[in-house]
Write an enzyme that holds these catalytic residues in place. Structure first.
Site, PDB file in Angstrom:
ATOM      1  N   ILE A 100      15.680   7.832 -57.142  1.00  0.00           N
ATOM      2  CA  ILE A 100      14.515   7.922 -57.021  1.00  0.00           C
ATOM      3  C   ILE A 100      13.468   6.968 -57.803  1.00  0.00           C
ATOM      4  CG2 ILE A 100      14.929  10.463 -56.203  1.00  0.00           C
ATOM      5  CD1 ILE A 100      13.801  11.454 -58.790  1.00  0.00           C
ATOM      6  N   GLY A 101      14.225   6.104 -58.499  1.00  0.00           N
ATOM      7  CA  GLY A 101      13.434   5.086 -59.195  1.00  0.00           C
ATOM      8  C   GLY A 101      13.873   5.340 -60.724  1.00  0.00           C
ATOM      9  N   GLY A 154      15.922  13.145 -67.477  1.00  0.00           N
ATOM     10  CA  GLY A 154      14.596  12.814 -66.669  1.00  0.00           C
ATOM     11  C   GLY A 154      13.777  13.753 -66.998  1.00  0.00           C
ATOM     12  N   GLU A 155      13.649  15.037 -67.193  1.00  0.00           N
ATOM     13  CA  GLU A 155      12.369  15.784 -67.368  1.00  0.00           C
ATOM     14  C   GLU A 155      11.767  15.934 -68.875  1.00  0.00           C
ATOM     15  OE1 GLU A 155      14.470  18.440 -64.688  1.00  0.00           O
ATOM     16  OE2 GLU A 155      12.578  19.262 -63.996  1.00  0.00           O
ATOM     17  N   GLY A 210      17.127   4.822 -61.661  1.00  0.00           N
ATOM     18  CA  GLY A 210      18.136   3.635 -62.019  1.00  0.00           C
ATOM     19  C   GLY A 210      19.495   4.212 -61.834  1.00  0.00           C
ATOM     20  N   SER A 257      16.868  17.412 -63.616  1.00  0.00           N
ATOM     21  CA  SER A 257      17.604  16.427 -64.430  1.00  0.00           C
ATOM     22  C   SER A 257      18.955  16.325 -64.434  1.00  0.00           C
ATOM     23  CB  SER A 257      17.167  16.465 -65.871  1.00  0.00           C
ATOM     24  OG  SER A 257      15.701  16.392 -65.817  1.00  0.00           O
TER      25      SER A 257
END
Lengths: 322, 734
Positions: free
Chosen positions: B465-466, B695-696, B468, B506
Site C-alpha cells: 500500500i506504499g 505501520g501505525e 514498501g 500493522s
C-alpha cells in the site's frame, strides 16, 4: 463542470465584446479561481473568454512616471521583479506569500484582484447565500472562523486578495477596457452590490495596474495557520514616507479582515508627524484593531491585526527586530 | 511438533542467549547476531523507479477498452426522507449507459454525502453531468452534526432505530479515584478535545470492474486487502470466490479506510454487469472527506492526580466522541502509563455525519494526546520533570531505553522550566510515547517460483500500500538465495496467488517476512538434495551465496544456482511458505517514544515545530530507509493531526464546510520540522526473521509530544486539537 464555449481573445477590446454579447460569459485569465468555481458548480458560464493569449497585457515596465504591470503578469514575476522589490516592497512581499510556487507561476495580477470570496458557504452550492441570490448569510450564525471582523453586518466575507492591500498603499490605478477607462484601486473594491466585490461592469477587463512613483518604503506581513499553501488569517500592507525617522505620510491597509481591503486612516494619522519607534508601531497595531466587530468564532483575528500591523510598520521603517 | 533452538534477543547492550520453542517445520530464527548480507542494510525501494518516473500503474491509471466512467450522486442534506427519485432525464442523456438508484422512495439519508444514485457513462464529464440530471426530492428532517446537539434530551434521532448515545460502562470505582485524588500532591481537572480527522490518501478510493463472463469478474482496486475485496464482491454478486480476481499492483496510500470494496465498488460492479462494459469509479477529494470514513472526535473530561514522588495516582476520564452515523468511539485511556486508581467512562455519540472507520492506530492518538498533556500539566504543578515521571510510571524495557536515546538526541537537559520564558517567541520541549501489539496474521502465505533458467519470483495476493512490502519481501528472499534483491521478481497484489494479510493493524511485513524465509527454505531444500551428490557433500552442508550453491565448509566446491536448479528437471519449482504463530518471545508490546521541540510566537499564536526525534522499535529492520520512511510518514501524519486537521461541520444545514484541501488543512513541506527517525537496535525472538509492527505506532505520540512542548514553552496548556493560532492565543489569555 458544465460544457461551455471557449473564446480565445486576442485583445482586451475583443474580450470585452465577446463577454458582453453573451449574458452568461465569464472572463478567464489563468483560471485558478474560475475553474474551481466551475468544478463546484458555483458558476456555470456558457462562454468562457480566455485572456491569456493577449500578449500586450503581460509584463512589467518601469519608467520615470511609475511602473506598469500588465494584468496578465504572473504573481511569480511580480514577486521576483527587481523594480517591484526595490520600489514597492510590500507588493513583492504580498505576491511572494500567495499559495504555492505552482499557483504563483500561473496566477495573474488581474485574477488576484478579481478572485471571488473563499467563504465556504459561498463555495458550497447547497447554501443559497446572499451572494448567490438567497436571503440569508450562513456565516453570521454558522462557522465564521475565517471570516471578517470589520463590516460584518451583512456578508462578512474576508477579502482574499494579497495584492490588493499593497496596491492600495501605493495609490495604484487600474486601466480598464469596457465601461470605464481608469479607476483608482481604492475605488475598485466595493460590496455595494452584494453579489460582487468590485465595481467592474459585466465584460470589463483590467488591462494593467499603474503604480505611481513613490517615496514610501513599505512592507507586507501576514499570519496564517500553515506555512505551506494557506490563506492569510490577517494581513497588513504599510507604506511610510520618512524624513529621517519621522513619518511624513503613512498608508495602512488591512487584508482578510473585511469584505474589501480595509484602509485604516486613523492609524495613518497616528503615525504621521511622529518618530517611528517600536513603541509607536505597537500603539499603531492596537489602533488598527479598534472598532472591530468580530463574529462568534473569530475574535482571535483582532489580536492578529495588532501583530501584522506592528510588524509591517517595523519592517517598513527598517527598525531592528520584527 | 516443536523443537528448541537457541537464539539471542534483547536490546543492544542487553542481549542474552535464550532457548525458544519453535515449530519443527520452521527455520532457525535470525538472532541478534545473525550474519546477514542484505537484510538490515540500506536498499532502494523495489518499483521506486517506476513510481518517480510515472510508469507505475495505480488503479487510477487502469483504462480498459470500452470502459465507462461511474459517478455517484450524493445527498446534499444531513438527514432527509426521499420523497421521489427520477432517473429518466439522466438515462436519456447521450453517452449515458447505466443509471441506478441506491436508495428508494420513503427511505432516509443520514448524512450529507451519502450515496443516492449512480451513473455510468462514456466519459467522466458525461457521468458527472448525468448524476446532476437525476431528480431527487428530499423531505428534510432535523439533524445533529455535533455531539452537543445529539446529546440533548430532546435531540432528534440521528439514525432511526439507533440510540444517539451508547456506552457509558464504568469498570472502575469513582470512589477509589476520589480517594486517590485527595492523597495526591497535585491534581488537575481539565477537558481535552480532538477533532474528527478524515483520511487523506494521495490516491483516492476507487475501482475498475470488468465482468469476464456471466459468472466471473476482475477488479482493480485501490485497497488494503485484495482478498477481502474478493470475498465481499463474491458475496454481493453470489459468485464463486474462484471466479473473482482482485488486482492491486501499485497503491497510493491507505490508513484503514480501504479495507473493503466500498459502496462505490459494489455499484461499479453492478453497472459493469448491467452494461457489459468495464466501469471505473474513482472518488474525488470531496467524496473522500465526506463518505470514506474518519477518525472519531473525542472530548475527554479528565481528573488526575500525582504524588510528590512522581507516582501517577489517580485518573478519571469521562469521554465521548462521535463516530458519525456508524462505527464506534473508544479511547484506550489512560494511555501507556500506569495510574494507581483508574476509572474511565466512554460514550459513543451518533451524529448525522460520515461514518468513522479504522484510522491509523484507532483510538491511540486521541488517548495519547489527553494523557500526555494531562501528565505534563501534573508535572508542571508538582514541579516534576516529565521525563522522570514517565520513566517511573512506565516499566516497558524497550521504552526505557528509548527515553534515554531520545532525551540525548533532543538535548532534554536544555529544556527550559515550564512557564519561565517571557519573550515574544518561546521555545519548549515535550515527549510522548506509543505502544502497539506485535500483530501478525498466522497462515499468511507466499510462494517462490524457481525457474530452470535460474530466475526467481515471489508471488502472493498481499498488497503493497506504499509501505514498501515488495522491497521487504525481495530483501528477505535475496538474503536466503544469496542474490541481489533486483534478481528477485516480486508479483504481489493479485488474488490469483496465495493468501496474504489485509494491511490493517500493522501486520503486513511481519506476517509476510517469516513466510518468505519458509518458502525459500522449501525450494533450497530440494535443490540442495540434488546438488549435494555432485558437490560431494550433505544437503545440510550447503548454502546459497553470490548466485551459487556452495559447500559452507569448503567454498571451492560450488555450482551456479542455475545449474543446481536444472538438476531437478522440469521448468520450474514452486514452493509455498506459511507464517507460523509468533513464539513466546522477549517482548509483546512494540514501543515508541517521540521528543518534540517547538517555537511558539505568542503574538500570532503560530507554532513552529523545530525538531522531532522519533525513537521506535520494529524488531528486526529489513530495509532501513523503508523503515525510517514509515516513521517519518507517521510523524508527518501525527503533526498534521496535532496542528492543522479538523473536519468542520455547519449546524445549519449539516454539511462539512471544508471538504477540500484548502480549508481541511494538511501539513505541507514548509510546515515540517527536522525529523530524526531512530530505530532501536533489538531482537525480539518472536519469529524466524524477528520483525514486528511499525505501520501505525509512529503517528500516535506526535500530537501529544507537540502539545507538551507547547505547554513547556508558554506555560499554558492548549487542550484542543488542532493547536491552531486561535486556540494558542486563547490559552495564552487563560
Amino acid at each position: 463542470m458544465k460544457p461551455f464555449e471557449l473564446v480565445q481573445a486576442t485583445s482586451a477590446e475583443e474580450a470585452v465584446k465577446a463577454t458582453t454579447e453573451v449574458r452568461d460569459a465569464k472572463l478567464k485569465a489563468a483560471g485558478v479561481d474560475l475553474l474551481d468555481e466551475m468544478k463546484a458548480f458555483v458558476t456555470s458560464p456558457g462562454r468562457v473568454v480566455n485572456l491569456l493569449k493577449i500578449k500586450e497585457m503581460r509584463g512589467i515596465v518601469a519608467s520615470k512616471a511609475g511602473t506598469e504591470i500588465g494584468a496578465l503578469t504572473t504573481l511569480a514575476e511580480v514577486a521576483s521583479h527587481a523594480d517591484i522589490a526595490g520600489g514597492y516592497a510590500a507588493l513583492a512581499e504580498a505576491a511572494r506569500e500567495v499559495a504555492t510556487p505552482e499557483v504563483r507561476n500561473m496566477a495573474t495580477v488581474g485574477g488576484n484582484l478579481c478572485q471571488r470570496p473563499r467563504c465556504w458557504y459561498y463555495r458550497l452550492p447547497v447554501y443559497t447565500c446572499l451572494k448567490k441570490g438567497g436571503n440569508t448569510c450562513y456565516a453570521i450564525e454558522g462557522d465564521n472562523k475565517y471570516h471578517a471582523v470589520f463590516e460584518t453586518g451583512k456578508c462578512p466575507i474576508a477579502h482574499p486578495s494579497n495584492l490588493a492591500p499593497a496596491l492600495m498603499v501605493f495609490d495604484a490605478r487600474l486601466h480598464i477596457a469596457g465601461s470605464a477607462e481608469e479607476i483608482a484601486v481604492a475605488d475598485f473594491f466595493s460590496m455595494k452590490d452584494i453579489k460582487r466585490e468590485n465595481v467592474l461592469a459585466h465584460g470589463d477587463v483590467i488591462k494593467k495596474v499603474v503604480l505611481p512613483v513613490t517615496k514610501m518604503t513599505s512592507a507586507y506581513r501576514e499570519t496564517r495557520e500553515k506555512q505551506s499553501f494557506d490563506w492569510a488569517l490577517t494581513s497588513a500592507a504599510v507604506g511610510l514616507e520618512l524624513d529621517g525617522k519621522t513619518c511624513k505620510k503613512a498608508r495602512v491597509v488591512l487584508g482578510a479582515v473585511a469584505p474589501v481591503p480595509l484602509r485604516r486612516p486613523e492609524v495613518e494619522k497616528l503615525l504621521e508627524g511622529k518618530e517611528v519607534t517600536a513603541a509607536l508601531a505597537e500603539e499603531a497595531g492596537a489602533k488598527a484593531a479598534e472598532g472591530a466587530t468580530p463574529l462568534s468564532m473569530n475574535k482571535y483575528k483582532v489580536k492578529l491585526i495588532k501583530a501584522v500591523v506592528r510588524r509591517a510598520i517595523v519592517a517598513a521603517a527598517g527598525l531592528k527586530g520584527d | 511438533m516443536a523443537r528448541k533452538v537457541k537464539t539471542k534477543w534483547g536490546i543492544e547492550g542487553q542481549v542474552k542467549e535464550v532457548e525458544v520453542s519453535i515449530p519443527d517445520a520452521d527455520v532457525d530464527p535470525w538472532g541478534m547476531d545473525a550474519d546477514l548480507k542484505v537484510v538490515g542494510k540500506r536498499h532502494r525501494r523495489v518499483g521506486g523507479d517506476l513510481v518517480v518516473t510515472g510508469r507505475a500503474k495505480y488503479t487510477f491509471d487502469i483504462n480498459l477498452p470500452g470502459m465507462l466512467w461511474g459517478k455517484i450522486l450524493r445527498s446534499p442534506y444531513a438527514h432527509a426522507e426521499i420523497s421521489s427519485i427520477d432517473l429518466s432525464k439522466a438515462k436519456a442523456m447521450a453517452g449515458v449507459k447505466a443509471v441506478v438508484a441506491r436508495i428508494r422512495k420513503g427511505e432516509h439519508v443520514h448524512y450529507a454525502g451519502q450515496d443516492v444514485a449512480a451513473v455510468a457513462a462514456e466519459s467522466e464529464e458525461i457521468a458527472a453531468e448525468a448524476a446532476r440530471a437525476i431528480e431527487v426530492e428530499y423531505k428534510r428532517l432535523p439533524h445533529c452534526v455535533t455531539c452537543e446537539d445529539s446529546m440533548k434530551d430532546d435531540a432528534p434521532t440521528v439514525v432511526e432505530g439507533d440510540k444517539n448515545v451508547t456506552g457509558g460502562r464504568r469498570p472502575g470505582r469513582e470512589e477509589d479515584v476520589e480517594g486517590a485524588l485527595k492523597e495526591s500532591a497535585a491534581t488537575i481537572e481539565a477537558t481535552y478535545s480532538t477533532p474528527v480527522q478524515t483520511h487523506s490518501p494521495l490516491e483516492s478510493h476507487g475501482v475498475v470492474v470488468r465482468w469476464d463472463s456471466d459468472t466471473s469478474m476482475t477488479c482493480w482496486a485501490s485497497t488494503q486487502g485484495t482478498d477481502a475485496v474478493r470475498g465481499q464482491l463474491a458475496q454481493a454478486f453470489k459468485l464463486k470466490r474462484a471466479n473473482v480476481r482482485v488486482i492491486t499492483d501499485f497503491m497510493g496510500g491507505g490508513f484503514g479506510a480501504k479495507l473493503s470494496p466500498g459502496p462505490f465498488g459494489l455499484v461499479a460492479a453492478e453497472m459493469a454487469r448491467e452494461t457489459g462494459k468495464p466501469v471505473k469509479i474513482m472518488l474525488d477529494r470531496e467524496e473522500e472527506h465526506l463518505a470514506t470514513g474518519n477518525r472519531p472526535s473525542s472530548i475527554q473530561k479528565v481528573r488526575a492526580g500525582i504524588l510528590a514522588d512522581g507516582t501517577l495516582n489517580a485518573w478519571s476520564n469521562e469521554a465521548h466522541g462521535t463516530p458519525g452515523v456508524g462505527g464506534f468511539f473508544g479511547v484506550p485511556s489512560p494511555y501507556i502509563y500506569k495510574f494507581k486508581a483508574v476509572n474511565v467512562k466512554s460514550r459513543s455519540v451518533r451524529t448525522n455525519a460520515g461514518s468513522s472507520c479504522a484510522m491509523r492506530a484507532p483510538g491511540h492518538p486521541e488517548a495519547s494526546f489527553a494523557t500526555e498533556l494531562a501528565v505534563d500539566e501534573l508535572c508542571a504543578k508538582a514541579g516534576l520533570d516529565p521525563l522522570e515521571v514517565r520513566r517511573k510510571n512506565d516499566k516497558h524495557a524497550v521504552r526505557q531505553r528509548e527515553y534515554e536515546i531520545g532525551a540525548e538526541k533532543i538535548g532534554w537537559k536544555h529544556r527550559p522550566k515550564t512557564g519561565s520564558q517571557t519573550g515574544r517567541v518561546r521555545r519548549g520541549m515535550g515527549l510522548a510515547s506509543s505502544r502497539w501489539g506485535t500483530n501478525h496474521v498466522p497462515g499468511s502465505e507466499v510462494q517462490v517460483v524457481a525457474y530452470n533458467d535460474g530466475s526467481l519470483e515471489l508471488q502472493s495476493c498481499v498488497q503493497d500500500i506504499g509501505t514498501g512490502t515488495k522491497t521487504v519481501l525481495a530483501l528477505i528472499a535475496a538474503e536466503e538465495f544469496g542474490v541481489k534483491p533486483s534478481d528477485i521478481k516480486i508479483t504481489i497484489g493479485d488474488t490469483n496467488f496465495p493468501i496474504g494479510p489485509m494491511s490493517g493493524g500493522s501486520v503486513t511485513a511481519s506476517s509476510m517476512g517469516p513466510a518468505v524465509r519458509l518458502a525459500c527454505a522449501a525450494v533450497k531444500k530440494e535443490v540442495f538434495e540434488q546438488a549435494a551428490g555432485e558437490l560431494g557433500a550433505k544437503p545440510e552442508e550447503l548454502v546459497c551465496a553470490d548466485g551459487r550453491v556452495v559447500v559452507a565448509a569448503d567454498p571451492t566446491k560450488s555450482m551456479t544456482w542455475k545449474k543446481a536448479i536444472g538438476l531437478l528437471g522440469g521448468e520450474r519449482l514452486t514452493r509455498t511458505g506459511k507464517r507460523f504463530e509468533d513464539y513466546k518471545g522477549f517482548n509483546d508490546e512494540v514501543g515508541g517514544v517521540q521528543f518534540a521541540e517547538v517555537e511558539v510566537d505568542t503574538e500570532t499564536g503560530e507554532i513552529r515545530p523545530l525538531k522531532i526525534v522519533a525513537v521506535h522499535d520494529c524488531g528486526r529492520i529489513v530495509n532501513r530507509p523503508g523503515a525510517e520512511s514509515q516513521v517519518i510518514g507517521g510523524v508527518i501524519m501525527g503533526l498534521s493531526y496535532g496542528l492543522f486537521e479538523e473536519r468542520r461541520m455547519d449546524r445549519q444545514l449539516g454539511m462539512m464546510v471544508n471538504p477540500d484541501f484548502l480549508w481541511y488543512k494538511i501539513a505541507g513541506p514548509m510546515d515540517m520540522p527536522e525529523i530524526e527517525p531512530v530505530l532501536l537496535e533489538m531482537a525480539n525472538g518472536k519469529n524466524n526473521v524477528g520483525m514486528y509492527s511499525l505501520g501505525e505506532p509512529p503517528c500516535i505520540p506526535t500530537a501529544g509530544a507537540l502539545a507538551c512542548a507547547v505547554l513547556n514553552a508558554i506555560g499554558k496548556p492548549v487542550r484542543s486539537l488542532p493547536m491552531t493560532p486561535d486556540r494558542v492565543l486563547e490559552a495564552l489569555e487563560s
